[in-house]
Design a protein around this motif. Structure first.
Motif, PDB file in Angstrom:
ATOM      1  N   ALA A  22      13.314  26.330  54.320  1.00 36.69           N
ATOM      2  CA  ALA A  22      14.686  25.832  54.168  1.00 36.69           C
ATOM      3  C   ALA A  22      15.516  26.789  53.319  1.00 36.69           C
ATOM      4  O   ALA A  22      16.682  27.084  53.639  1.00 36.69           O
ATOM      5  CB  ALA A  22      14.670  24.436  53.544  1.00 36.69           C
ATOM      6  N   LEU A  23      14.916  27.301  52.231  1.00 36.81           N
ATOM      7  CA  LEU A  23      15.641  28.264  51.403  1.00 36.81           C
ATOM      8  C   LEU A  23      15.923  29.553  52.182  1.00 36.81           C
ATOM      9  O   LEU A  23      17.006  30.142  52.061  1.00 36.81           O
ATOM     10  CB  LEU A  23      14.829  28.570  50.143  1.00 36.81           C
ATOM     11  CG  LEU A  23      14.674  27.414  49.155  1.00 36.81           C
ATOM     12  CD1 LEU A  23      13.766  27.818  48.004  1.00 36.81           C
ATOM     13  CD2 LEU A  23      16.028  26.967  48.611  1.00 36.81           C
ATOM     14  N   ALA A  24      14.919  29.976  52.978  1.00 36.06           N
ATOM     15  CA  ALA A  24      15.128  31.179  53.783  1.00 36.06           C
ATOM     16  C   ALA A  24      16.242  30.963  54.801  1.00 36.06           C
ATOM     17  O   ALA A  24      17.103  31.847  54.999  1.00 36.06           O
ATOM     18  CB  ALA A  24      13.829  31.569  54.495  1.00 36.06           C
ATOM     19  N   CYS A  25      16.259  29.801  55.442  1.00 35.06           N
ATOM     20  CA  CYS A  25      17.330  29.501  56.412  1.00 35.06           C
ATOM     21  C   CYS A  25      18.687  29.448  55.728  1.00 35.06           C
ATOM     22  O   CYS A  25      19.688  29.918  56.283  1.00 35.06           O
ATOM     23  CB  CYS A  25      17.036  28.179  57.114  1.00 35.06           C
ATOM     24  SG  CYS A  25      15.665  28.250  58.289  1.00 35.06           S
ATOM     25  N   ALA A  26      18.700  28.868  54.515  1.00 40.25           N
ATOM     26  CA  ALA A  26      19.965  28.817  53.784  1.00 40.25           C
ATOM     27  C   ALA A  26      20.455  30.229  53.462  1.00 40.25           C
ATOM     28  O   ALA A  26      21.641  30.538  53.603  1.00 40.25           O
ATOM     29  CB  ALA A  26      19.795  28.007  52.502  1.00 40.25           C
ATOM     30  N   GLY A  27      19.545  31.107  53.025  1.00 38.62           N
ATOM     31  CA  GLY A  27      19.940  32.482  52.737  1.00 38.62           C
ATOM     32  C   GLY A  27      20.440  33.204  53.971  1.00 38.62           C
ATOM     33  O   GLY A  27      21.460  33.919  53.923  1.00 38.62           O
ATOM     34  N   VAL A  28      19.714  33.026  55.089  1.00 40.28           N
ATOM     35  CA  VAL A  28      20.150  33.669  56.336  1.00 40.28           C
ATOM     36  C   VAL A  28      21.503  33.126  56.771  1.00 40.28           C
ATOM     37  O   VAL A  28      22.388  33.881  57.223  1.00 40.28           O
ATOM     38  CB  VAL A  28      19.095  33.459  57.436  1.00 40.28           C
ATOM     39  CG1 VAL A  28      19.625  33.918  58.786  1.00 40.28           C
ATOM     40  CG2 VAL A  28      17.821  34.211  57.093  1.00 40.28           C
ATOM     41  N   SER A  29      21.690  31.812  56.610  1.00 37.65           N
ATOM     42  CA  SER A  29      22.974  31.215  57.005  1.00 37.65           C
ATOM     43  C   SER A  29      24.114  31.771  56.180  1.00 37.65           C
ATOM     44  O   SER A  29      25.199  32.062  56.708  1.00 37.65           O
ATOM     45  CB  SER A  29      22.904  29.683  56.857  1.00 37.65           C
ATOM     46  OG  SER A  29      21.914  29.130  57.704  1.00 37.65           O
ATOM     47  N   VAL A  30      23.889  31.940  54.875  1.00 38.27           N
ATOM     48  CA  VAL A  30      24.936  32.515  54.023  1.00 38.27           C
ATOM     49  C   VAL A  30      25.274  33.924  54.480  1.00 38.27           C
ATOM     50  O   VAL A  30      26.455  34.307  54.571  1.00 38.27           O
ATOM     51  CB  VAL A  30      24.474  32.513  52.553  1.00 38.27           C
ATOM     52  CG1 VAL A  30      25.435  33.335  51.683  1.00 38.27           C
ATOM     53  CG2 VAL A  30      24.403  31.080  52.024  1.00 38.27           C
ATOM     54  N   LEU A  31      24.231  34.728  54.775  1.00 32.44           N
ATOM     55  CA  LEU A  31      24.488  36.089  55.251  1.00 32.44           C
ATOM     56  C   LEU A  31      25.249  36.076  56.578  1.00 32.44           C
ATOM     57  O   LEU A  31      26.157  36.903  56.795  1.00 32.44           O
ATOM     58  CB  LEU A  31      23.164  36.838  55.409  1.00 32.44           C
ATOM     59  CG  LEU A  31      22.394  37.136  54.114  1.00 32.44           C
ATOM     60  CD1 LEU A  31      21.067  37.820  54.438  1.00 32.44           C
ATOM     61  CD2 LEU A  31      23.218  37.996  53.176  1.00 32.44           C
ATOM     62  N   VAL A  32      24.874  35.136  57.462  1.00 29.56           N
ATOM     63  CA  VAL A  32      25.572  35.033  58.745  1.00 29.56           C
ATOM     64  C   VAL A  32      27.027  34.653  58.520  1.00 29.56           C
ATOM     65  O   VAL A  32      27.941  35.238  59.124  1.00 29.56           O
ATOM     66  CB  VAL A  32      24.863  34.015  59.663  1.00 29.56           C
ATOM     67  CG1 VAL A  32      25.719  33.719  60.895  1.00 29.56           C
ATOM     68  CG2 VAL A  32      23.502  34.546  60.089  1.00 29.56           C
TER      69      VAL A  32
END
Length: 452
Positions: A22-32
């Motif tokens: 979930a943290l990884a997805c949140a980080g990727v989402s922020v970058l996106v």
């Protein structure tokens, strides 16, 4: 924290993997979001520039109306070289200049973000100012469009949210399944262990097909069960042999007493008492040896003292009744670390055995080799056959020659001596000798350094 401790390993690992994903997805989402927003803002700014260029074309053609038709951006204003607004989109008619931005003389364009522009209260706008060059004087064309929000648009939020939820859910289910499969052999080991009882110690836990940590655990458990089975079988044999050896003197005493009571007038009570004392001595010897064996088997911690082996031998030999001649060959300075009383018991048992079988002489030698103190007790008797050299160290073992020479023996003396040797990190064996039996004790040598 207590709830976390109560969870199974499978559940905890699943939660950890899910949180990490979930943290990884949140980080990727922020970058996106950041990347897409930069692209959207660049595109929005380019769109404003195109609108400004379109208005500039109208100026060049001389067809600039006071009120501009709807453009592809929210607002446009045209300012002449005197600062007068000469044209604007409908919502800015009669409104002041939308922004105080102006490109430097050497630049043809400038941009910035302004909030609450005339006609667009409460909205932040991306403003691009383009310089239109004229001989009479340069005009400025202002174009504005709302800034791109941080989330860009709701569709992107929905896509990333649904995608992240799918990835986290797939990770949780996958981790739960993988950990379950990985721990399945452990569960098999647990179930098998719960079914193993003291009455059936022959069962073993299943081994994993893969050469991994789980298989190593199962092999260690099986090795532990092997040792446990051997210990239990040894205890059972010990209890059986002890019961038999205790029963013999008790039965003999009972028979003597019952016979004397049946014919009291014909009984020699003094002789009967002497026979009973002999049986009681044997019974006492067995019980004493059993207590020693029990203490050794319990893993009682060995008291560590500095013991000079040569002095120990000389002292104990001096206390004994010299039934046989004892020859000493002692090397001084041979020191070990151990329990003095236990080492005395070991030496006494070896001397008792040697004197029992010796024809005339018992030889005791003490020396050192590279890493061990070596104590040898040699008798000049008939010796022990090679195939019987390990049997004599088994508990309650008495060879025929031993039973003939000492009917009161317990068969525990040599077993106790070997147990004491092993508790001190050493060994007790029977080695070849030109005549008689040669018992050799090897114990770790203690190096004593002199001060200075």
């Amino acid at each position: 924290m207590r709830l976390w401790r109560d969870w199974s390993v499978r559940t905890r690992l699943t939660w950890v993997a899910s949180v990490v994903m979930a943290l990884a997805c949140a980080g990727v989402s922020v970058l996106v979001f950041l990347g897409v927003r930069d692209l959207a803002m660049s595109e929005r700014r380019q769109q404003i520039v195109l609108a400004d260029l379109h208005v500039g074309r109208l100026i060049r053609l001389g067809r600039l109306p006071p009120v501009l038709p709807p453009q592809k951006v929210a607002a446009v204003q045209v300012v002449d070289d005197t600062g007068r607004i000469v044209s604007s989109t409908r919502q800015l008619v009669g409104k002041p200049l939308m922004a105080d931005i102006a490109p430097p003389d050497e630049h043809g364009e400038s941009h910035g973000v302004k909030c609450s522009l005339p006609g667009h209260k409460g909205t932040c706008m991306n403003v691009v100012v383009t310089r239109y060059y004229r001989k009479e004087g340069d005009w400025l064309i202002y174009g504005a469009d709302p800034v791109v929000p941080w989330y860009v648009n709701s569709a992107l939020v929905a896509i990333l949210g649904i995608g992240s939820l799918f990835v986290v859910t797939a990770t949780a289910l996958g981790m739960y399944r993988i950990v379950g499969r990985a721990l399945a052999p452990v569960d098999s080991v647990r179930r098998e262990l719960t079914e193993i009882t003291a009455s059936d110690l022959s069962r073993r836990v299943p081994l994993s097909l893969h050469r991994d940590e789980i298989r190593n655990l199962a092999e260690t458990v099986n090795e532990t069960l092997d040792r446990l089975q051997q210990a239990v079988e040894r205890q059972r044999r010990f209890a059986s042999d002890a019961g038999h050896d205790l029963r013999s003197p008790i039965t003999a005493m009972r028979a003597q007493v019952e016979d004397a009571l049946m014919h009291p007038e014909d009984t020699d009570w003094v002789k009967t008492s002497e026979s009973l004392v002999v049986s009681l001595d044997r019974l006492q010897a067995i019980v004493t040896d059993l207590l020693v064996i029990a203490r050794l088997d319990s893993g009682e911690k060995v008291t560590r003292d500095y013991v000079n082996v040569a002095e120990l031998v000389r002292t104990e030999v001096g206390r004994r009744f010299r039934g046989k001649r004892i020859a000493l060959d002692l090397q001084h300075g041979v020191v070990v670390s151990g329990d003095r009383l236990q080492l005395v018991r070991l030496l006494t048992n070896l001397l008792d055995n040697a004197e029992r079988h010796a024809m005339s002489t018992v030889t005791i030698s003490v020396r050192r080799d590279v890493h061990h103190a070596v104590l040898e007790v040699i008798d000049d008797g008939e010796g022990i056959a090679p195939e019987q050299r390990e049997i004599v160290f088994q508990r309650f073992t008495r060879l025929a020659a031993g039973r003939e020479k000492d009917k009161q023996g317990t068969g525990l003396g040599l077993a106790i001596a070997r147990d004491i040797a092993e508790q001190h990190g050493g060994s007790l064996t029977i080695e070849d000798s030109p005549k008689g039996a040669r018992f050799v004790l090897r114990a770790p040598l203690l190096t004593v350094r002199s001060p200075g």
